[in-house]
Scaffold this motif. Structure first.
Motif, PDB file in Angstrom:
ATOM      1  N   ILE B  46      41.671  37.375  -8.145  1.00 37.53           N
ATOM      2  CA  ILE B  46      41.509  37.593  -6.852  1.00 37.53           C
ATOM      3  C   ILE B  46      41.413  36.277  -5.985  1.00 37.53           C
ATOM      4  CG2 ILE B  46      40.672  38.993  -4.904  1.00 37.53           C
ATOM      5  CD1 ILE B  46      40.020  41.030  -7.124  1.00 37.53           C
ATOM      6  N   HIS B  47      40.236  35.808  -6.153  1.00 33.97           N
ATOM      7  CA  HIS B  47      39.639  34.547  -5.634  1.00 33.97           C
ATOM      8  C   HIS B  47      38.826  33.701  -6.471  1.00 33.97           C
ATOM      9  CE1 HIS B  47      40.655  35.163  -1.219  1.00 33.97           C
ATOM     10  NE2 HIS B  47      40.334  36.203  -1.351  1.00 33.97           N
ATOM     11  N   TYR B  48      38.688  32.474  -6.272  1.00 30.58           N
ATOM     12  CA  TYR B  48      37.871  31.730  -7.057  1.00 30.58           C
ATOM     13  C   TYR B  48      37.203  30.482  -6.046  1.00 30.58           C
ATOM     14  CZ  TYR B  48      42.050  28.447  -7.686  1.00 30.58           C
ATOM     15  OH  TYR B  48      43.035  27.914  -7.479  1.00 30.58           O
ATOM     16  N   SER B  49      36.225  29.850  -6.765  1.00 26.90           N
ATOM     17  CA  SER B  49      35.563  28.897  -6.034  1.00 26.90           C
ATOM     18  C   SER B  49      35.158  27.553  -7.094  1.00 26.90           C
ATOM     19  CB  SER B  49      34.425  29.373  -5.592  1.00 26.90           C
ATOM     20  OG  SER B  49      33.482  28.365  -5.001  1.00 26.90           O
ATOM     21  N   TYR B  50      35.283  26.421  -6.120  1.00 31.57           N
ATOM     22  CA  TYR B  50      34.665  25.035  -7.231  1.00 31.57           C
ATOM     23  C   TYR B  50      33.424  24.729  -6.776  1.00 31.57           C
ATOM     24  CZ  TYR B  50      39.993  24.551  -7.984  1.00 31.57           C
ATOM     25  OH  TYR B  50      41.280  24.760  -8.480  1.00 31.57           O
ATOM     26  N   GLY B  51      32.718  25.410  -5.873  1.00 29.00           N
ATOM     27  CA  GLY B  51      31.274  24.986  -5.674  1.00 29.00           C
ATOM     28  C   GLY B  51      30.883  25.641  -4.313  1.00 29.00           C
ATOM     29  N   ALA B  52      29.816  25.630  -4.037  1.00 32.91           N
ATOM     30  CA  ALA B  52      29.189  26.030  -2.807  1.00 32.91           C
ATOM     31  C   ALA B  52      30.154  25.576  -1.609  1.00 32.91           C
ATOM     32  CB  ALA B  52      27.884  25.380  -2.354  1.00 32.91           C
ATOM     33  N   GLY B  53      30.509  26.561  -0.856  1.00 34.93           N
ATOM     34  CA  GLY B  53      31.298  26.170   0.469  1.00 34.93           C
ATOM     35  C   GLY B  53      32.720  26.535   0.129  1.00 34.93           C
ATOM     36  N   SER B  54      33.097  26.775  -1.053  1.00 31.66           N
ATOM     37  CA  SER B  54      34.626  26.485  -1.291  1.00 31.66           C
ATOM     38  C   SER B  54      34.957  27.820  -2.021  1.00 31.66           C
ATOM     39  CB  SER B  54      35.025  25.406  -2.587  1.00 31.66           C
ATOM     40  OG  SER B  54      35.769  26.182  -3.511  1.00 31.66           O
ATOM     41  N   THR B  55      35.830  28.199  -1.046  1.00 33.25           N
ATOM     42  CA  THR B  55      37.046  29.396  -1.795  1.00 33.25           C
ATOM     43  C   THR B  55      38.440  29.332  -2.003  1.00 33.25           C
ATOM     44  OG1 THR B  55      37.218  30.420   0.433  1.00 33.25           O
ATOM     45  CG2 THR B  55      35.107  31.237  -0.926  1.00 33.25           C
ATOM     46  N   CYS B  91      33.203  39.209 -12.311  1.00 32.86           N
ATOM     47  CA  CYS B  91      32.995  37.890 -11.978  1.00 32.86           C
ATOM     48  C   CYS B  91      32.766  37.127 -13.238  1.00 32.86           C
ATOM     49  CB  CYS B  91      31.606  38.010 -11.052  1.00 32.86           C
ATOM     50  SG  CYS B  91      31.002  36.361 -10.547  1.00 32.86           S
ATOM     51  N   ALA B  92      33.135  35.764 -12.999  1.00 26.99           N
ATOM     52  CA  ALA B  92      32.894  35.057 -14.362  1.00 26.99           C
ATOM     53  C   ALA B  92      32.604  33.533 -13.482  1.00 26.99           C
ATOM     54  CB  ALA B  92      34.375  34.899 -14.978  1.00 26.99           C
ATOM     55  N   SER B  93      31.980  32.641 -14.399  1.00 27.72           N
ATOM     56  CA  SER B  93      31.707  31.524 -13.910  1.00 27.72           C
ATOM     57  C   SER B  93      32.298  30.446 -15.215  1.00 27.72           C
ATOM     58  CB  SER B  93      30.031  31.218 -13.853  1.00 27.72           C
ATOM     59  OG  SER B  93      29.448  31.135 -15.209  1.00 27.72           O
ATOM     60  N   GLY B  94      32.343  29.213 -14.971  1.00 27.56           N
ATOM     61  CA  GLY B  94      33.077  28.355 -15.904  1.00 27.56           C
ATOM     62  C   GLY B  94      33.054  27.055 -15.544  1.00 27.56           C
ATOM     63  N   ASP B  95      33.142  26.030 -16.345  1.00 26.20           N
ATOM     64  CA  ASP B  95      33.135  24.601 -15.889  1.00 26.20           C
ATOM     65  C   ASP B  95      34.636  23.963 -16.139  1.00 26.20           C
ATOM     66  OD1 ASP B  95      29.948  23.140 -16.485  1.00 26.20           O
ATOM     67  OD2 ASP B  95      31.134  23.696 -14.594  1.00 26.20           O
ATOM     68  N   VAL B  96      34.904  23.080 -15.269  1.00 30.24           N
ATOM     69  CA  VAL B  96      36.280  22.382 -15.235  1.00 30.24           C
ATOM     70  C   VAL B  96      37.315  23.171 -15.086  1.00 30.24           C
ATOM     71  CG1 VAL B  96      37.402  20.997 -16.912  1.00 30.24           C
ATOM     72  CG2 VAL B  96      35.218  20.976 -17.293  1.00 30.24           C
ATOM     73  N   ASP B  97      37.806  24.083 -15.637  1.00 33.32           N
ATOM     74  CA  ASP B  97      39.017  25.044 -15.511  1.00 33.32           C
ATOM     75  C   ASP B  97      38.999  26.075 -16.613  1.00 33.32           C
ATOM     76  OD1 ASP B  97      41.156  22.309 -17.155  1.00 33.32           O
ATOM     77  OD2 ASP B  97      40.041  24.133 -18.027  1.00 33.32           O
ATOM     78  N   PHE B  98      40.327  26.814 -16.235  1.00 33.84           N
ATOM     79  CA  PHE B  98      40.395  28.281 -17.124  1.00 33.84           C
ATOM     80  C   PHE B  98      40.467  27.735 -18.406  1.00 33.84           C
ATOM     81  CE2 PHE B  98      40.976  31.046 -13.549  1.00 33.84           C
ATOM     82  CZ  PHE B  98      41.236  30.153 -12.368  1.00 33.84           C
ATOM     83  N   GLN B  99      40.662  26.744 -18.842  1.00 32.34           N
ATOM     84  CA  GLN B  99      40.921  26.555 -20.140  1.00 32.34           C
ATOM     85  C   GLN B  99      39.793  26.569 -20.887  1.00 32.34           C
ATOM     86  OE1 GLN B  99      44.242  26.289 -21.681  1.00 32.34           O
ATOM     87  NE2 GLN B  99      45.351  25.095 -20.481  1.00 32.34           N
TER      88      GLN B  99
END
Lengths: 116, 113
Positions: B46-55, B91-99
């Motif tokens: 639906i939506h994702y974010s790269y960090g605070a303030g980003s959608t 909801c999920a969290s992760g680093d770098v990218d989807f891979q």
């Protein structure tokens, strides 16, 4: 577009029986996608079970195995002897791209019920 | 241990009402994601974010807004809920990218009546 097809559930097996959950993929945008199995136990979030990024290689975790077969575009999940605690929903996924261009394509999930 | 916590776990809302789903992660991951899962569909972003303030918009953003006020928190907002938004949300969290490995919350079951 790319897609993932997996065994339609629920799959019901008895404890100590063998298991295979089929997963096949179609990857039109990338020749060698990364392949994943995630699992969701009751009441919990999905968690990575195993991941394979090289065609021909096998991944294994918690007694489960899956081999990345480029020829048949398959990544079937197998276990020789299931336990009741393996009851969960299993998701096959295909990963493509890197960084901002990366994405995951998910299968529908397969519910596994293991009877004691 | 890595943890993603969603609240509420279950929600019943009325058509036209506002719904906010909350997600908190203690993994210190930069990226956070909202998915929904419905019968007959895989997880859909639906939506994702790269960090605070980003959608960023995912594959099915219509009818949803997202807010990332801090590294730890990521909310999904349904301003005018509709019955078609009845679903299970992850909801999920992760680093770098989807891979890279994604860490998921236990899900929120939303019913819009």
């Amino acid at each position: 577009g790319d897609s993932v097809t997996q065994t339609e559930g629920p799959v019901t097996v008895s404890e100590s029986e063998s298991l295979i959950i089929n997963c096949t993929y179609s990857a039109t945008s990338i020749a060698y996608p990364n392949l994943f199995w995630y699992v969701r136990y009751p009441g919990e979030g999905l968690q990575l079970l195993l991941k394979v990024i090289t065609a021909g290689q096998k991944g294994s975790s918690r007694g489960f195995e899956a081999t990345y077969n480029k020829e048949t575009t398959s990544f079937h999940l197998q276990k020789a002897s299931v336990q009741e605690s393996d009851s969960a929903v299993y998701y096959c996924a295909l990963g493509e791209g890197v960084g901002d261009n990366s994405k995951l394509i998910w299968g529908l999930g397969t519910s596994l019920v293991v009877n004691p | 241990e890595a943890a993603v916590t969603q609240s509420p776990r279950n929600k019943v809302a009325v058509t036209g009402g506002k719904v906010t789903l909350s997600c908190n992660q203690t993994n210190n991951h930069n990226n956070m994601y909202w998915y929904r899962q419905d019968t007959g569909h895989g997880l859909r972003l639906i939506h994702y974010s790269y960090g605070a303030g980003s959608t960023e918009k995912g594959d099915i953003p219509d009818g949803y807004k997202a807010s990332r006020p801090s590294q730890e928190n990521f909310s999904l907002i349904l301003e005018l809920a509709t019955p078609s938004q009845t679903s299970v949300y992850f909801c999920a969290s992760g680093d770098v990218d989807f891979q890279n490995t994604l860490y998921f919350g236990a899900g929120t079951r939303l019913s819009v009546l």
